[in-house]
Design an enzyme around this catalytic site. Structure first.
Site, PDB file in Angstrom:
ATOM      1  N   ASP A  65      42.528  40.090  45.557  1.00 12.55           N
ATOM      2  CA  ASP A  65      42.707  41.421  44.966  1.00 12.55           C
ATOM      3  C   ASP A  65      43.682  42.269  45.788  1.00 12.55           C
ATOM      4  O   ASP A  65      44.635  42.830  45.239  1.00 12.55           O
ATOM      5  CB  ASP A  65      41.360  42.154  44.883  1.00 12.55           C
ATOM      6  CG  ASP A  65      40.489  41.647  43.753  1.00 12.55           C
ATOM      7  OD1 ASP A  65      40.770  40.550  43.244  1.00 12.55           O
ATOM      8  OD2 ASP A  65      39.529  42.346  43.393  1.00 12.55           O
ATOM      9  N   ALA A  94      40.259  48.270  45.386  1.00 10.55           N
ATOM     10  CA  ALA A  94      41.423  47.812  46.162  1.00 10.55           C
ATOM     11  C   ALA A  94      42.646  48.671  45.848  1.00 10.55           C
ATOM     12  O   ALA A  94      43.436  49.005  46.743  1.00 10.55           O
ATOM     13  CB  ALA A  94      41.719  46.345  45.849  1.00 10.55           C
TER      14      ALA A  94
END
Ligand code: PMV
Length: 314
Positions: free
Chosen positions: A152, A110
């Site tokens: 995330d 991410a």
């Protein structure tokens, strides 16, 4: 040669992982001691956009034809170019680097995607709003994880402590006093997709039992937010880490190695400790008084942690 850069921090989930997939709240914080960076330079004419992930030793071309297989980084680059109404046939080299351990629950995928999005916005001369970065990164997370809750991409895009409930706008909040976490990597890859799938199967077999566990985790998250925001009572927060860990073990996502690290951290004086993220492997986090950080760090390395990061959440 002019370069354009984007970066993003790593992250840990403080409390509430897994239950967050079932609509309960979770708390996550950025880890600024580790970062991902993307740098765009012009490449030779007609080479197109190439994403070079140096740490992985891999290159991903931008996929411009429909139906071709797309790596998550290529996908997030394409979606960002489309969002900015830029053509896809630009001659750019995008170099990705990261100090975030891979597949360990620190959000390396991410963070690399967020850095990539920010670098493209910088090159386009546009401000990259956290909501937009978060939404674009979510698309790459779907490829890495299947059905991510979205926590995330949110904490990494906002770069601040976040109270996250799936489907609701994230709430950014500020701790009333800073606190220190020791993060230890078990050295075992965390199979998030697998643990999320296993919890789902178990929940399908015994929905009432698992819903009750999720409710308990939810109450722990509520109490923890109150402490972090209002009272700063860290020993109580440490107890909540331990309680959350017992419930994660009941969900079946702990492991012998994680329990060994948790015991070592507690013995060395941590106020509380738990796994963070998908579990089975990946990282544990220990809440410590500043004075105990070195001792806990050494104990974790001695117990077999592959890497230890000390971070201050402020
Ligand atoms: O393994 P990580 O750090 O990406 O975290 C996964 C967190 C889960 O709650 C288990 C899954 C999710 O999508 O929120």
């Amino acid at each position: 040669m002019q370069t354009f850069q984007g970066s993003a921090p790593g992250k840990v989930i403080l409390l509430g992982e897994h239950a967050v997939v079932y609509g309960r709240p979770a708390i996550a914080v950025p880890v600024w001691e580790t970062t991902a960076t993307a740098v765009i330079t012009d490449s030779e004419p007609r080479r197109g956009v190439t994403i070079v992930a140096r740490d992985l030793g891999q290159e991903f071309p931008l996929v411009t034809s429909a139906g071709a297989e797309e790596h998550p980084f290529s996908r997030v680059a394409r979606l960002t170019l489309e969002r900015l109404h830029l053509p896809l046939n630009l001659d750019w080299r995008i170099a990705l680097t990261s100090t975030i351990p891979i597949a360990s629950g620190l959000g390396s995928g991410a963070a690399l995607s967020a850095a990539l999005v920010r670098a493209i916005f910088a090159k386009a001369g546009e401000p990259a709003e956290p909501t937009v970065v978060s939404a674009l990164v979510y698309e790459s997370e779907r490829y890495f994880h299947g059905t991510p809750s979205g926590i995330d991409n949110t904490v990494i895009a906002y770069g601040a402590p976040v109270w996250f409930v799936k489907g609701a706008p994230p709430q950014i909040f500020t701790p009333c006093r800073p606190f220190t976490l020791v993060i230890a990597d078990s050295g075992i890859a965390s199979p998030t997709k697998e643990t999320v799938g296993d919890v789902r199967q178990a929940w399908q077999k015994q929905p009432n039992h698992f819903e009750a566990i999720f409710d308990e985790i939810s109450q722990i998250a509520e109490q923890a937010r109150h402490i972090i925001e209002q009272t700063g009572h860290l020993s109580k927060l440490g107890q909540l880490f331990n309680e959350n860990q017992c419930l994660l073990a009941a969900l079946g996502v702990s492991s012998q190695m994680l329990e060994k690290l948790l015991a070592a951290a507690r013995r060395a004086g941590a106020l509380g400790a738990k796994l963070s993220g998908g579990g089975r492997g990946g990282n544990i986090i220990a809440l410590v008084e500043d004075a105990a950080a070195d001792e806990v760090r050494s104990a974790l390395l001695q117990a077999g942690a592959k890497q230890v990061i000390v971070t201050r959440v402020a």
